[in-house]
Motif scaffolding. Structure first.
Motif, PDB file in Angstrom:
ATOM      1  N   PRO A   1       0.805  -1.230   0.000  1.00 32.25           N
ATOM      2  CA  PRO A   1       0.000   0.000   0.000  1.00 32.25           C
ATOM      3  C   PRO A   1       0.838   1.279   0.000  1.00 32.25           C
ATOM      4  CG  PRO A   1      -0.938  -1.595   1.505  1.00 32.25           C
ATOM      5  CD  PRO A   1       0.384  -2.155   1.062  1.00 32.25           C
ATOM      6  N   ALA A   2       2.101   1.179   0.380  1.00 33.12           N
ATOM      7  CA  ALA A   2       2.968   2.364   0.386  1.00 33.12           C
ATOM      8  C   ALA A   2       3.713   2.539  -0.929  1.00 33.12           C
ATOM      9  CB  ALA A   2       3.979   2.251   1.531  1.00 33.12           C
ATOM     10  N   ALA A   3       3.536   1.610  -1.864  1.00 31.00           N
ATOM     11  CA  ALA A   3       4.310   1.607  -3.106  1.00 31.00           C
ATOM     12  C   ALA A   3       3.614   2.387  -4.216  1.00 31.00           C
ATOM     13  CB  ALA A   3       4.552   0.168  -3.555  1.00 31.00           C
ATOM     14  N   THR A   4       4.419   2.727  -5.230  1.00 27.93           N
ATOM     15  CA  THR A   4       3.905   3.329  -6.462  1.00 27.93           C
ATOM     16  C   THR A   4       4.240   2.426  -7.624  1.00 27.93           C
ATOM     17  OG1 THR A   4       4.128   5.603  -5.659  1.00 27.93           O
ATOM     18  CG2 THR A   4       4.075   5.288  -8.046  1.00 27.93           C
ATOM     19  N   ALA A   5       3.231   2.146  -8.464  1.00 29.05           N
ATOM     20  CA  ALA A   5       3.419   1.369  -9.684  1.00 29.05           C
ATOM     21  C   ALA A   5       3.138   2.266 -10.880  1.00 29.05           C
ATOM     22  CB  ALA A   5       2.491   0.160  -9.704  1.00 29.05           C
ATOM     23  N   VAL A   6       4.057   2.249 -11.842  1.00 22.41           N
ATOM     24  CA  VAL A   6       3.895   3.029 -13.066  1.00 22.41           C
ATOM     25  C   VAL A   6       3.592   2.078 -14.218  1.00 22.41           C
ATOM     26  CG1 VAL A   6       5.067   4.482 -14.764  1.00 22.41           C
ATOM     27  CG2 VAL A   6       5.336   4.946 -12.319  1.00 22.41           C
TER      28      VAL A   6
END
Length: 342
Positions: free
Chosen positions: A165-170
């Protein structure tokens, strides 16, 4: 029956062929729909293939006939075909990962429309073990899930541990596969999703599919993604284009110990000097190049579809329009996934 076949490099047409008969352990599938993929364009422009070869590797339909020794299937039952047909005996196949079949080391594991007769036809034959029940899904709407759903699901699953939940996916490229990648990320992770594309209309659609942020892919794109992540970069970058510019963008926005997953096959090259950052990749970076997915992945993709959590954006076309559809796909005017219906 009618079948859309590769006849020579750069030449394909609708032809008349015999309805195939299923052998032992095989099933004859009456095709309801077959998705059209950029891989079909690669094959059209390739050479050295087993001509004539019926295209189509996103097959869905109903069981028309059972070969000898087939159990567990009934005539009229809806099915989707797994797109890689390995040997069924090696270590990888034993765990359901026919996409990494050891009979084809470092090569392309064949499947329907990828070495075997495909589904741009009225009927096709498939190994019974390669079919997955549709369970009430519309076969035309579900057909793209055989690849456009399976491939991004597998790519995402390989880096699932990073997608917190703290991650960013591009997601770079939100076309046929990318628009489903956004939906899958939303369905199975709590990560923030950033969609990147050259087309503002596709970015607007990505918002509807669950993207938290959208970024126009231009010379300022890397800076905007880094700004969104406060300079840290993305934990996971999924490149569904694979061109030189998109690979450069992907590397430029990847975080330390992040994962860059290259799905697109546009022929780009990723620069990788063995030097300290900021040259090359950040510390701890991993680069993966997944192919298709496992049979387990396909079951899970269909489960998400049955739950209403993912859905391919489909344009229906008659099989007779296959040449026109490939031309439109090459021109970039197909939104979502085109599906041919016999």
């Amino acid at each position: 029956m009618k079948a859309y076949q590769l006849l020579a490099p750069g030449r394909a047409d609708l032809t008349d062929v015999d309805v195939p008969s299923p052998g032992p352990g095989e099933v004859l599938l009456r095709v309801a729909g077959c998705g059209v993929c950029h891989s079909d364009l690669h094959l059209l422009h390739a050479s050295g293939l087993p001509y004539p070869m019926t295209l189509g590797h996103e097959p869905a339909g109903t069981v028309a006939e059972l070969g000898a020794g087939v159990h567990g299937w009934e005539v009229g039952q809806g099915a989707l075909a797994y797109i890689v047909w390995g040997c069924g005996m090696c270590r990888r196949c034993a765990e359901g990962a026919e996409n990494a079949c050891e009979r084809f080391p470092r090569g392309l594991v064949p499947g329907p429309g990828l070495g075997y007769p495909g589904a741009m036809a009225e009927y096709m034959v498939a190994p019974a073990r390669s079919l997955v029940p549709l369970g009430g899904l519309d076969p035309v709407e579900a057909a793209p899930l055989a690849d456009a759903g399976l491939t991004p699901y597998h790519a995402i699953d390989r880096c699932r541990a990073l997608l917190t939940p703290a991650a960013t996916a591009v997601v770079i490229g939100v076309g046929g596969l990318g628009h489903l990648a956004v939906q899958i990320l939303r369905a199975v992770t709590g990560s923030r999703i950033v969609a990147v594309d050259v087309d503002p209309a596709r970015l607007a659609a990505a918002e509807g599919f669950g993207a938290d942020e959208t970024v126009l892919s231009d010379e300022e794109a890397a800076g905007r993604v880094l700004e969104l992540t406060k300079g840290v970069g993305a934990d996971v970058v999924l490149d569904f284009v694979g061109s030189g510019p998109t690979l450069s963008l992907a590397a430029g926005v990847l975080s330390s110990y992040g994962c860059l997953t290259v799905v697109g096959l546009a022929g780009g090259t990723l620069a990788f000097p063995a030097a300290s950052p900021p040259q090359g990749l950040p510390w701890g970076a991993a680069v993966t190049k997944p192919y298709a997915g496992t049979r387990r992945d396909l079951h899970e993709v269909l489960a998400l579809a049955r739950q209403g959590r993912i859905r391919a954006r489909v344009q229906r076309w008659p099989l007779a329009a296959a040449t026109s559809v490939l031309a439109e796909l090459e021109a970039g005017t197909i939104e979502g996934r085109a599906v041919l219906t016999p």
